[in-house]
Scaffold this active site. Structure first.
Site, PDB file in Angstrom:
ATOM      1  N   GLU A 261       0.924  -1.206   0.192  1.00 41.34           N
ATOM      2  CA  GLU A 261      -0.104  -0.388   0.279  1.00 41.34           C
ATOM      3  C   GLU A 261       0.762   0.976   0.139  1.00 41.34           C
ATOM      4  OE1 GLU A 261      -3.066   0.041  -0.076  1.00 41.34           O
ATOM      5  OE2 GLU A 261      -3.482  -2.058   0.032  1.00 41.34           O
ATOM      6  N   CYS A 295      -2.134   8.470   3.012  1.00 44.23           N
ATOM      7  CA  CYS A 295      -2.303   8.171   1.516  1.00 44.23           C
ATOM      8  C   CYS A 295      -3.280   8.779   0.644  1.00 44.23           C
ATOM      9  CB  CYS A 295      -2.065   7.036   1.770  1.00 44.23           C
ATOM     10  SG  CYS A 295      -2.936   5.589   2.893  1.00 44.23           S
TER      11      CYS A 295
END
Length: 509
Positions: A261, A295
């Protein structure tokens, strides 16, 4: 400081060598944790050495023998109890997250709630680790598929979500029968220690081996050990694309599995049919929430030329109302960046915007004076840019929002949105059904997350979380993300007295 909260979390005596709930002490260099909120030293822990790492792996290997043989619903019961402990500790852990990382207290509470939610999800999943039954081409045979635990799951997490991302991995891995070895960010080590103490309470109360959950504090060297270790079949790593590429290469070299990720360069498309109020709320929170250190933070706002000035003026006006300050004060919208290195990266990015021809609409800068003594508070900035600028093509982990103008149909906006190397989160603001469906189609957003009339930031537990391209391609949390934590096995059973071969092959003796 948050002395009372630390005491209730069992961290009131954190110092050089304090145990993390395990039966051994770490023996490496001292990690000092300073709060970006006020610059104060919160506590010290010792990093793990290579020898400490070996103890951690040995403990996990031994615990796996017990854990894999525990029925999945009983494993779910342990995760349920962990969720209950988190409910009891929510306020204290949420405040520690806020104070050590710098996000607002409300966001800290929200992060712990994500932990609770994934526990609830995993408990249900513990009774739904389904396989398939297939018809065999051979008479008197049965075929089926089942899933088995992998073994040790290594988790490398980032500072911006110091507890939630670990729990996304751990809760699912545990119900799947795996044990977890966790390396939290060296920037937020106390959050890791607090979580470890909580899960160790649960394991001890149930007479289960502590190696089901193991904590190893340290820097990138610990990550290197884990990535190269054949005893760790899966490494789940959250962080920068640069880091993820290193982990992916090391794990692939030994034919292991990686769940990545990584970076995001997320955009919201704003069409002429958008709701301006919703657009402002989604864009501003997406851009400045967690000081732009998510993110899924909104980096780019792609606005149709016919409404560009109207949207820009509304966003700029909203920025004028932002309150920046101590994240524990719930009146503030924006807290600090994680450290001064992050501040320098932010300042360098603003310089590059100017060098590359961008126009600064809302000036940035470092805040000074009373309440800003840590040197980590910065002003959220806005710049008008072209999508192809080099600085725009990269993720800057800071509150910098880029305004980009598009003309023509929504296809042109989608092309701009997809025109970066990252592919995590995306959104479109529109009340036009055709535009929304185009955005969600195979010819639309190329991101792992695509939203309509909500922003890019944040995700619900029920859906698989992750992205494409340089975001890594991994999926965590909901849906069928549990499958990455298990190995699939095909079984064929012959319940006859004959042995027919597949494909009608004859082999007579």
């Amino acid at each position: 400081m948050i002395q009372e909260e630390l005491k209730r979390l069992g961290l009131n005596e954190i110092n050089e060598g304090t145990s993390t709930g395990q039966n051994w002490f770490s023996n490496g260099e001292i990690l000092e944790s300073y709060s970006p909120a006020d610059g104060q030293l919160i506590g010290k822990v010792k990093a793990s050495t290579k020898e400490d790492y070996e103890k951690a792996i040995a403990s996990a290997q031994e615990a796996f023998k017990t854990w894999r043989a525990t029925p999945a619903p009983l494993r779910g019961e342990i995760v349920r109890q962990f969720g209950e402990k988190l409910r009891a500790y929510k306020a204290d852990l949420g405040k520690l997250v806020s104070y050590e990382m710098g996000k607002s207290y409300q966001e800290g509470l929200g992060e712990v709630q994500e932990m609770i939610d994934i526990c609830d999800f995993a408990v249900g999943q513990s009774r739904q680790l389904y396989g398939l039954t297939m018809h065999s081409e051979r008479p008197g045979h049965r075929m089926y598929e089942q899933y088995h635990p992998l073994g040790i799951v290594g988790v490398i997490s980032a500072f911006n979500f110091p507890v939630a991302v670990w729990s996304w991995n751990a809760a699912l891995a545990w119900v799947c029968g795996d044990v977890v070895v966790w390396k939290p960010s060296e920037k937020t080590p106390l959050c890791g220690v607090a979580c470890q103490k909580i899960i160790q309470e649960v394991l001890k109360e149930n007479n289960l081996p502590e190696g089901i959950s193991v904590l190893i504090n340290g820097d990138y060297k610990i990550g290197e050990l884990m990535s190269k270790d054949t005893r760790v079949p899966l490494v789940s790593a959250t962080g920068s694309t640069r880091m993820g590429k290193i982990v992916a290469q090391e794990v692939a070299a030994r034919l292991g599995k990686s769940l990545l990720e990584l970076g995001g360069n997320n955009a919201i498309i704003v069409t002429p049919d958008s709701d301006l109020k919703m657009t402002v709320i989604g864009a501003v929170f997406g851009a400045v929430g967690t000081a732009g250190q998510r993110c899924t933070s909104t980096r780019r706002l792609i606005i149709h030329e016919s409404i560009y000035d109207k949207v820009k003026d509304a966003i700029v006006a909203a920025y004028g109302q932002l309150r920046i300050g101590n994240p524990l004060d719930q009146n503030n919208h924006v807290g600090p960046l994680i450290d001064k290195d992050a501040v320098n990266t932010y300042l360098a990015a603003l310089d590059k915007v100017k060098e590359q021809g961008g126009n600064i609409v809302v000036e940035g800068g470092v805040l000074e004076g009373a309440g800003y003594e840590s040197g980590c508070y910065v002003k959220p900035a806005i710049a008008e840019v072209k999508n192809e600028l080099e600085i725009v093509q990269h993720e800057t982990f800071a509150p910098i929002l880029y305004l980009i103008k598009y003309s023509g149909d929504v296809e042109n906006a989608i092309e701009l949105q997809n025109g970066v190397a990252q592919g995590l989160s995306s959104a479109i603001m529109t009340n036009n059904l055709r535009e929304a469906e185009k955005f969600l189609s195979a010819a639309g957003s190329d991101c792992g997350i695509a939203n309509v009339n909500i922003g890019t930031s944040g995700a619900e537990i029920g859906g698989a979380f992750g992205g494409e391209k340089e975001t890594g391609g991994g999926r965590e949390s909901g849906s069928d993300a549990w499958k990455i934590y298990m190995r699939r096995q095909t079984n064929t059973i012959n319940y006859t007295t004959n042995l027919p071969l597949a494909q009608g092959i004859k082999f007579d003796l």
